[in-house]
Write a protein that holds these residues in place. Structure first.
Motif, PDB file in Angstrom:
ATOM      1  N   MET A  31       6.755 -34.755   3.904  1.00  0.00           N
ATOM      2  CA  MET A  31       6.167 -35.038   4.248  1.00  0.00           C
ATOM      3  C   MET A  31       6.205 -37.181   4.628  1.00  0.00           C
ATOM      4  SD  MET A  31       3.827 -32.629   7.136  1.00  0.00           S
ATOM      5  CE  MET A  31       4.298 -33.931   8.458  1.00  0.00           C
ATOM      6  N   ARG A  32       5.246 -37.295   3.339  1.00  0.00           N
ATOM      7  CA  ARG A  32       4.637 -38.723   3.107  1.00  0.00           C
ATOM      8  C   ARG A  32       5.991 -39.188   2.503  1.00  0.00           C
ATOM      9  NH1 ARG A  32       0.534 -41.650  -0.606  1.00  0.00           N
ATOM     10  NH2 ARG A  32       1.146 -43.297  -0.525  1.00  0.00           N
ATOM     11  N   GLN A  33       6.814 -38.829   2.115  1.00  0.00           N
ATOM     12  CA  GLN A  33       8.126 -38.841   0.956  1.00  0.00           C
ATOM     13  C   GLN A  33       9.684 -39.482   2.493  1.00  0.00           C
ATOM     14  OE1 GLN A  33       9.963 -35.820  -1.396  1.00  0.00           O
ATOM     15  NE2 GLN A  33       8.424 -36.448  -3.430  1.00  0.00           N
ATOM     16  N   ILE A  34       9.537 -38.221   2.851  1.00  0.00           N
ATOM     17  CA  ILE A  34       9.627 -38.128   4.380  1.00  0.00           C
ATOM     18  C   ILE A  34       9.754 -39.583   5.646  1.00  0.00           C
ATOM     19  CG2 ILE A  34      11.335 -37.585   6.958  1.00  0.00           C
ATOM     20  CD1 ILE A  34      10.476 -35.424   5.646  1.00  0.00           C
ATOM     21  N   ALA A  35       8.669 -39.887   5.203  1.00  0.00           N
ATOM     22  CA  ALA A  35       7.778 -40.855   6.397  1.00  0.00           C
ATOM     23  C   ALA A  35       8.592 -42.588   5.560  1.00  0.00           C
ATOM     24  CB  ALA A  35       6.774 -41.124   6.341  1.00  0.00           C
ATOM     25  N   GLU A  36       8.121 -41.743   4.263  1.00  0.00           N
ATOM     26  CA  GLU A  36       8.616 -43.421   3.116  1.00  0.00           C
ATOM     27  C   GLU A  36       9.812 -43.864   3.326  1.00  0.00           C
ATOM     28  OE1 GLU A  36       6.661 -45.733   1.436  1.00  0.00           O
ATOM     29  OE2 GLU A  36       4.991 -45.300   2.370  1.00  0.00           O
ATOM     30  N   GLU A  40      11.632 -47.529   4.837  1.00  0.00           N
ATOM     31  CA  GLU A  40      12.584 -47.964   3.753  1.00  0.00           C
ATOM     32  C   GLU A  40      13.656 -48.196   4.082  1.00  0.00           C
ATOM     33  OE1 GLU A  40      11.060 -46.834   0.291  1.00  0.00           O
ATOM     34  OE2 GLU A  40       9.173 -47.764  -0.049  1.00  0.00           O
ATOM     35  N   SER A  41      13.920 -48.080   5.197  1.00  0.00           N
ATOM     36  CA  SER A  41      15.870 -47.259   5.537  1.00  0.00           C
ATOM     37  C   SER A  41      16.160 -48.050   6.814  1.00  0.00           C
ATOM     38  CB  SER A  41      16.811 -46.482   5.196  1.00  0.00           C
ATOM     39  OG  SER A  41      15.897 -45.062   3.953  1.00  0.00           O
ATOM     40  N   GLU A  47      20.663 -39.253  11.651  1.00  0.00           N
ATOM     41  CA  GLU A  47      19.896 -39.628  10.261  1.00  0.00           C
ATOM     42  C   GLU A  47      18.475 -38.758  10.769  1.00  0.00           C
ATOM     43  OE1 GLU A  47      22.233 -41.309   6.861  1.00  0.00           O
ATOM     44  OE2 GLU A  47      21.363 -43.001   8.757  1.00  0.00           O
ATOM     45  N   ILE A  48      17.887 -40.259  12.089  1.00  0.00           N
ATOM     46  CA  ILE A  48      17.118 -40.016  11.653  1.00  0.00           C
ATOM     47  C   ILE A  48      16.155 -38.623  12.475  1.00  0.00           C
ATOM     48  CG2 ILE A  48      14.710 -40.589  14.166  1.00  0.00           C
ATOM     49  CD1 ILE A  48      16.405 -43.658  13.344  1.00  0.00           C
ATOM     50  N   ILE A  51      15.367 -35.981  10.116  1.00  0.00           N
ATOM     51  CA  ILE A  51      14.799 -35.893   9.778  1.00  0.00           C
ATOM     52  C   ILE A  51      13.876 -35.646  10.239  1.00  0.00           C
ATOM     53  CG2 ILE A  51      13.239 -37.744   8.095  1.00  0.00           C
ATOM     54  CD1 ILE A  51      15.780 -38.814   7.432  1.00  0.00           C
ATOM     55  N   ASN A  52      13.661 -36.014  11.513  1.00  0.00           N
ATOM     56  CA  ASN A  52      12.669 -35.955  12.570  1.00  0.00           C
ATOM     57  C   ASN A  52      12.269 -33.858  12.497  1.00  0.00           C
ATOM     58  OD1 ASN A  52      10.517 -36.346  13.890  1.00  0.00           O
ATOM     59  ND2 ASN A  52      11.093 -36.319  15.611  1.00  0.00           N
ATOM     60  N   MET A  53      13.309 -33.402  12.613  1.00  0.00           N
ATOM     61  CA  MET A  53      13.638 -32.543  12.642  1.00  0.00           C
ATOM     62  C   MET A  53      12.708 -31.663  11.076  1.00  0.00           C
ATOM     63  SD  MET A  53      17.396 -31.185  14.394  1.00  0.00           S
ATOM     64  CE  MET A  53      17.461 -29.374  13.813  1.00  0.00           C
ATOM     65  N   GLU A  54      13.031 -31.547   9.972  1.00  0.00           N
ATOM     66  CA  GLU A  54      13.041 -31.262   9.021  1.00  0.00           C
ATOM     67  C   GLU A  54      11.246 -31.429   9.096  1.00  0.00           C
ATOM     68  OE1 GLU A  54      12.297 -32.010   4.388  1.00  0.00           O
ATOM     69  OE2 GLU A  54      14.384 -32.975   4.734  1.00  0.00           O
ATOM     70  N   PHE A  55      10.235 -32.481   9.307  1.00  0.00           N
ATOM     71  CA  PHE A  55       9.093 -33.155   9.112  1.00  0.00           C
ATOM     72  C   PHE A  55       8.507 -32.300  10.190  1.00  0.00           C
ATOM     73  CE2 PHE A  55       5.447 -35.675  10.142  1.00  0.00           C
ATOM     74  CZ  PHE A  55       5.255 -36.691   8.707  1.00  0.00           C
TER      75      PHE A  55
END
Length: 79
Positions: A31-36, A40-41, A47-48, A51-55
């Motif tokens: 989750m931290r990696q996802i937040a980073e 940074e992107s 895409e958001i 990623i939000n679904m994975e989070f």
């Protein structure tokens, strides 16, 4: 159940809980990696959303693992 059996059962639960906390930690690190990545992107809305679904999925898994591993009586017999 005598005192020795109770201590053995408690130790088994502690070992189980520790393993579950290790799994939870791995998910929190992801989750931290996802937040980073998001920080940074410059991501598109799609895409958001992905990623939000994975989070959110990881957050649900963490809640389930935490809740399940707190149930002392049920997990002691599973060792």
């Amino acid at each position: 159940m005598d005192e020795r059996e109770e201590l053995t059962a408690e130790l088994q639960w502690i070992k189980y809980r520790t393993r579950m906390l290790d799994v939870i930690e791995e998910k929190l690190l992801r989750m931290r990696q996802i937040a980073e990545i998001i920080k940074e992107s410059n991501l598109s809305a799609d895409e958001i959303e992905s990623i939000n679904m994975e989070f959110n999925n990881l957050a649900e898994q963490i809640r389930a693992l935490d809740g399940e591993s707190r149930k002392v009586d049920e997990n002691i017999d599973n060792e």
